[in-house]
Enzyme design. Structure first.
Site, PDB file in Angstrom:
ATOM      1  N   GLY A   7       0.811  -1.216   0.000  1.00  0.00           N
ATOM      2  CA  GLY A   7       0.000   0.000   0.000  1.00  0.00           C
ATOM      3  C   GLY A   7       0.843   1.264   0.000  1.00  0.00           C
ATOM      4  N   GLY A   8       2.055   1.157  -0.515  1.00  0.00           N
ATOM      5  CA  GLY A   8       3.001   2.276  -0.449  1.00  0.00           C
ATOM      6  C   GLY A   8       2.713   3.414  -1.401  1.00  0.00           C
ATOM      7  CB  ILE A  12      -0.833   6.378   5.625  1.00  0.00           C
ATOM      8  CG1 ILE A  12      -1.963   7.214   6.229  1.00  0.00           C
ATOM      9  CG2 ILE A  12       0.186   6.023   6.713  1.00  0.00           C
ATOM     10  CD1 ILE A  12      -2.770   6.499   7.306  1.00  0.00           C
ATOM     11  CG  ASP A  56      -4.924  -7.409  -4.385  1.00  0.00           C
ATOM     12  OD1 ASP A  56      -4.827  -7.765  -3.198  1.00  0.00           O
ATOM     13  OD2 ASP A  56      -5.941  -6.848  -4.837  1.00  0.00           O
ATOM     14  CB  VAL A  57      -1.581  -7.874   0.012  1.00  0.00           C
ATOM     15  CG1 VAL A  57      -0.508  -6.815   0.091  1.00  0.00           C
ATOM     16  CG2 VAL A  57      -2.951  -7.307   0.321  1.00  0.00           C
ATOM     17  CB  ALA A  77      -1.976  -3.127   1.402  1.00  0.00           C
ATOM     18  CB  ALA A  78      -6.000  -1.667   4.963  1.00  0.00           C
ATOM     19  CE1 TYR A 180      -9.975  -0.072   8.060  1.00  0.00           C
ATOM     20  CE2 TYR A 180     -10.684   1.487   9.745  1.00  0.00           C
ATOM     21  CZ  TYR A 180      -9.691   0.958   8.934  1.00  0.00           C
ATOM     22  OH  TYR A 180      -8.417   1.468   9.005  1.00  0.00           O
ATOM     23  CE  LYS A 184      -6.343  -1.600  10.083  1.00  0.00           C
ATOM     24  NZ  LYS A 184      -5.350  -1.726   8.967  1.00  0.00           N
TER      25      LYS A 184
END
Length: 351
Positions: A7-8, A12, A56-57, A77-78, A180, A184
């Site tokens: 998710g780089g 964030i 994709d993860v 990544a989320a 969500y 998490k």
């Protein structure tokens, strides 16, 4: 170190990448460029020397390739946002929990044993509350009839009296109040299982309400600060839900990136099999209404409108104590609320 940031390319994640590169680390980015976050499908510019892999993860082969030669993983990544109803649950669980499981499985195979996980304060549900008569209590679920009548403050579940909100520490039990939040918390549990089974180490950073330059425009996935800023850019008034009195901790994205840097430089030295959580907040408590006013004032208006609307999956107050992160990793939030909001008001949003 050579660090993989999942998710780089996100809001964030890209700030974390910049902080890592500035500190001299080698960085590889794996990002799916999901349309909810990247409607153009194009990755933003990343610092020189950063290698970008579109993947994709949830794709085991892509993750396996990305982990080659890596010393540590920073898992950003989320799919974010509330998850407003259970129709959202499969997509949230797929992106967040299946994706994390695929990543951890690949880390177990490849021998990567250091993980920093992007967590969230939403795992706590409602924050800490104290009743004058009964001490610390956990409010029950919010009731539509109360919210519809403008009764937004949760009462004591024992006597019905008004409660005093306080700060949550990392040892508070998890109590997710929306889809969500549930995903998490599951990410943290999966990571802890991986650490014990593989002799790895994981540090979970429970972010508060992150804001700052580079937030995506006009998307509920980016959070309330982005929605308010997008409204101002359109010449519209920020629309504040409930009565605007919801207590939050707004933390600047550069401070969050610095917390990730500190965690990544620390995690490899932790005893194997360990998992530790850290709250990441500015330490300044403000209401959503205060944030909207500060942003509107810095932008030059229009003034916010308090709507009385509500979402059942929201919580009333959630602020957390970040002293563990300060004491153990030497991190401090550097950006004051007013200065950060003024910067954010002047900065362009990402399309």
């Amino acid at each position: 170190m050579r660090i993989l940031v999942t998710g780089g390319a996100g809001f964030i994640g890209s700030a974390v990448v910049r902080a890592l590169v500035a500190a001299g680390h080698e960085v590889l980015v794996l990002d799916a460029l999901l349309p909810a976050v990247h409607p153009s499908g194009v990755a933003p510019a990343l610092p020189d020397g950063v290698r970008f892999r579109h993947g994709d993860v949830r794709d085991a082969a892509a993750v396996q390739q990305a982990l080659a030669g890596v010393d540590a993983v920073c898992h950003q990544a989320a799919m974010v946002g509330l998850g407003l109803d259970l129709d959202d649950a499969p997509e949230y669980a797929g992106c967040n929990d299946l994706g994390t499981a695929v990543l951890l499985s690949a880390m177990a195979r490849t021998g990567v044993r250091s993980l920093v996980l992007a967590g969230s304060m939403v795992v706590y549900g409602e924050g800490r509350y104290v009743c004058a008569e009964h001490g610390g209590v956990a409010p029950g679920p919010r009731r539509p009839e109360d919210l519809g009548a403008g009764r937004f403050e949760p009462p004591c579940p024992i006597c019905g009296a008004a409660l005093r909100p306080g700060m949550v520490t990392e040892d508070a039990p998890g109590d997710p109040r929306n889809v969500y939040a549930a995903t998490k918390l599951a990410q943290e549990h999966l990571s802890a299982v991986w650490a014990r089974a593989c002799g790895g180490s994981v540090l979970a950073l429970r972010y508060h309400n992150v804001y700052g330059p580079g937030m995506p425009r006009d998307t509920p996935y980016a959070g309330v600060a982005s929605l308010f800023r997008s409204a101002l850019a359109r010449g519209a008034a920020p629309r504040v839900f409930e009565d605007g009195g919801q207590r939050r901790d707004f933390v600047h994205v550069d401070d969050v990136a610095a917390a990730n840097l500190a965690a990544l430089e620390d995690v490899a030295g932790r005893p194997p099999g360990g998992a530790r959580a850290y709250n990441v907040g500015s330490g300044e408590v403000h209401t959503v209404g205060e944030m909207a006013r500060a942003l509107a004032d810095a932008y030059g208006g229009p003034e916010p409108v308090v709507t009385g609307q509500y979402r059942l999956g929201d919580v009333r107050h959630i602020t957390a104590d970040s002293s563990r992160l300060r004491a153990e990793l030497g991190w401090r939030a550097r950006v004051p609320f007013r200065a950060g909001m003024a910067e954010f008001a002047a900065a362009p949003l990402r399309v």
